[in-house]
Design an enzyme around this catalytic site. Structure first.
Site, PDB file in Angstrom:
ATOM      1  N   GLY A  21       0.768  -1.236   0.000  1.00 32.35           N
ATOM      2  CA  GLY A  21       0.000   0.000   0.000  1.00 32.35           C
ATOM      3  C   GLY A  21       0.798   1.285   0.000  1.00 32.35           C
TER       4      GLY A  21
ATOM      5  N   ASP B 215       1.694  -0.660  -9.488  1.00 31.37           N
ATOM      6  CA  ASP B 215       3.127  -0.739  -9.198  1.00 31.37           C
ATOM      7  C   ASP B 215       3.571  -2.197  -9.064  1.00 31.37           C
ATOM      8  OD1 ASP B 215       5.618   0.536  -8.636  1.00 31.37           O
ATOM      9  OD2 ASP B 215       5.339   0.161  -6.496  1.00 31.37           O
TER      10      ASP B 215
ATOM     11  N   LYS C 266       3.842   1.197 -13.597  1.00 27.99           N
ATOM     12  CA  LYS C 266       5.280   0.930 -13.606  1.00 27.99           C
ATOM     13  C   LYS C 266       5.648   0.033 -14.779  1.00 27.99           C
ATOM     14  CE  LYS C 266       7.176  -1.821 -10.468  1.00 27.99           C
ATOM     15  NZ  LYS C 266       7.694  -2.204  -9.136  1.00 27.99           N
TER      16      LYS C 266
END
Length: 370
Positions: A130, A207, A248
């Protein structure tokens, strides 16, 4: 001092405005061609890719602690800490902050939030534990915005459990229809879409990734294609018109990655790749930033979903989501993606060479050992 330094760099990605959307009708119903991740490259920037691979391989027998000591001595900027009044859990928060600030993403989001009484919803895909969500709540407070967040991550995996201090009344974990949180399953993405169907989803962040063994680190890009595509598809399905996406990425040499980037330029009003300062110059990480979601034609979405379900049958083989013939003729896109890929690779090689030189110098070696 090395010839390069950790700093934020932005690269626009565009397609020829005179061109039409790529026609995927000829792909409907056809079996997907696949290639193993070891063989998933073509001649695009082959010399630059080989130089980068050689620079990475030079460290195969280097002690990890010695490498880190030399790297941090040469490139001290990419460190954790406090930004203004905001302290982030780790470097991931800094990366997201720098990425969003570099392209004015908060200003764009505030415009949409104003129309929604200062509130918008974000979704954090593959987000455990997170760091991105924590950073978004902190930055949202700075910008006087009220955020609601939803997160999808693997359940019962060490290090991926959501931070316990994420605001319980504003953040809602989701583990999909089967309870695993596995983004590789389309039904889990669909479950997240159902959960947020009445939300003003203005931002998706992703991510996700995993550690790649040293012996195959040069293939990080192609080994990661499945998780990158899953996150990319999640955003296409989750975002409302005008929404934004931060993803990402790693190297962008393969036809698969270039196809995804090309399609992205047709799905959003503005697309950029950002290499933030806290994403070290010596690694391949970078962030795709997409602003102003236009929406995907129905035929496109059906093709994307079928590619995920029928094309990615395992983690070793990569399907052709879009043949290179459908984007290789776009000179504007070709020039943009080449400049971005070549520049980041060149900076990376320069940084790696500087680290190697420091390790090979006698004073540096004695300093590291002490």
């Amino acid at each position: 001092m090395p010839a390069v330094a950790d700093c934020t760099v932005v690269f626009p990605l565009r397609h020829d405005p005179a061109s039409t959307h790529p026609d995927v009708s000829g792909l409907v119903g056809k079996a997907f061609e696949r290639v193993n991740w070891r063989d998933a490259f073509d001649t695009f920037l082959a010399e630059e890719r080989s130089a980068l691979w050689a620079a990475k391989t030079a460290f195969d027998n280097t002690d990890t602690s010695a490498y880190i000591a030399a790297r941090d001595a040469l490139f001290p900027q990419a460190v954790s800490g406090v930004h203004g009044a905001v302290a982030f859990r780790n470097r991931a928060g800094h990366k997201l902050h720098e990425t969003m600030e570099a392209v004015g993403l908060w200003e764009y989001l505030k415009g949409g939030a104003t129309r929604a009484k200062g509130t918008f919803t974000f979704v954090d895909v593959c987000g455990g534990p997170g760091a991105f969500s924590q950073a978004l709540f902190a930055m949202g407070k700075e910008h006087k915005l009220r955020l609601r967040g939803f997160g999808l991550t693997l359940r019962n995996v060490k290090g991926l459990d959501w931070y316990t201090d994420l605001p319980s009344r504003s953040f809602f974990p989701c583990y999909g229809i089967d309870g695993t949180g596995d983004v590789f399953k389309l039904e889990n993405i669909e479950s997240l879409c159902s959960l947020t169907c009445k939300e003003n989803v203005r931002l998706v962040v992703a991510d996700g990734g995993f550690d790649v063994p040293t012996e195959v680190v040069n293939f990080q890009e192609t080994i990661s294609c499945r998780i990158v595509y899953g996150q990319w598809l999640s955003a296409v399905k989750l975002l409302r018109p005008g929404g934004c996406f931060v993803l990402k990425l790693f190297d962008c040499f393969s036809p698969f990655t270039r196809a995804i980037l090309f399609l992205t330029t047709h799905l959003y009003e503005s697309v950029q790749v950002v290499k933030p300062r806290h994403s070290r110059v010596v690694n391949s990480e970078r962030y795709l930033v997409c602003i102003g979601f236009i929406g995907a034609p129905k035929q496109w979405l059906e093709h994307f979903e079928r590619c995920y379900q029928e094309g990615f049958v395992d983690n070793d083989n990569i399907p052709t989501v879009l043949p290179t013939s459908l984007f290789s003729g776009d000179k504007i896109f070709g020039a943009d993606v080449e400049r971005m890929s070549a520049t980041i690779a060149s900076n990376q090689v320069s940084g790696l060479h500087a680290i190697l030189e420091k390790l090979q110098s006698k004073p540096a070696m004695e300093e590291v050992k002490s």
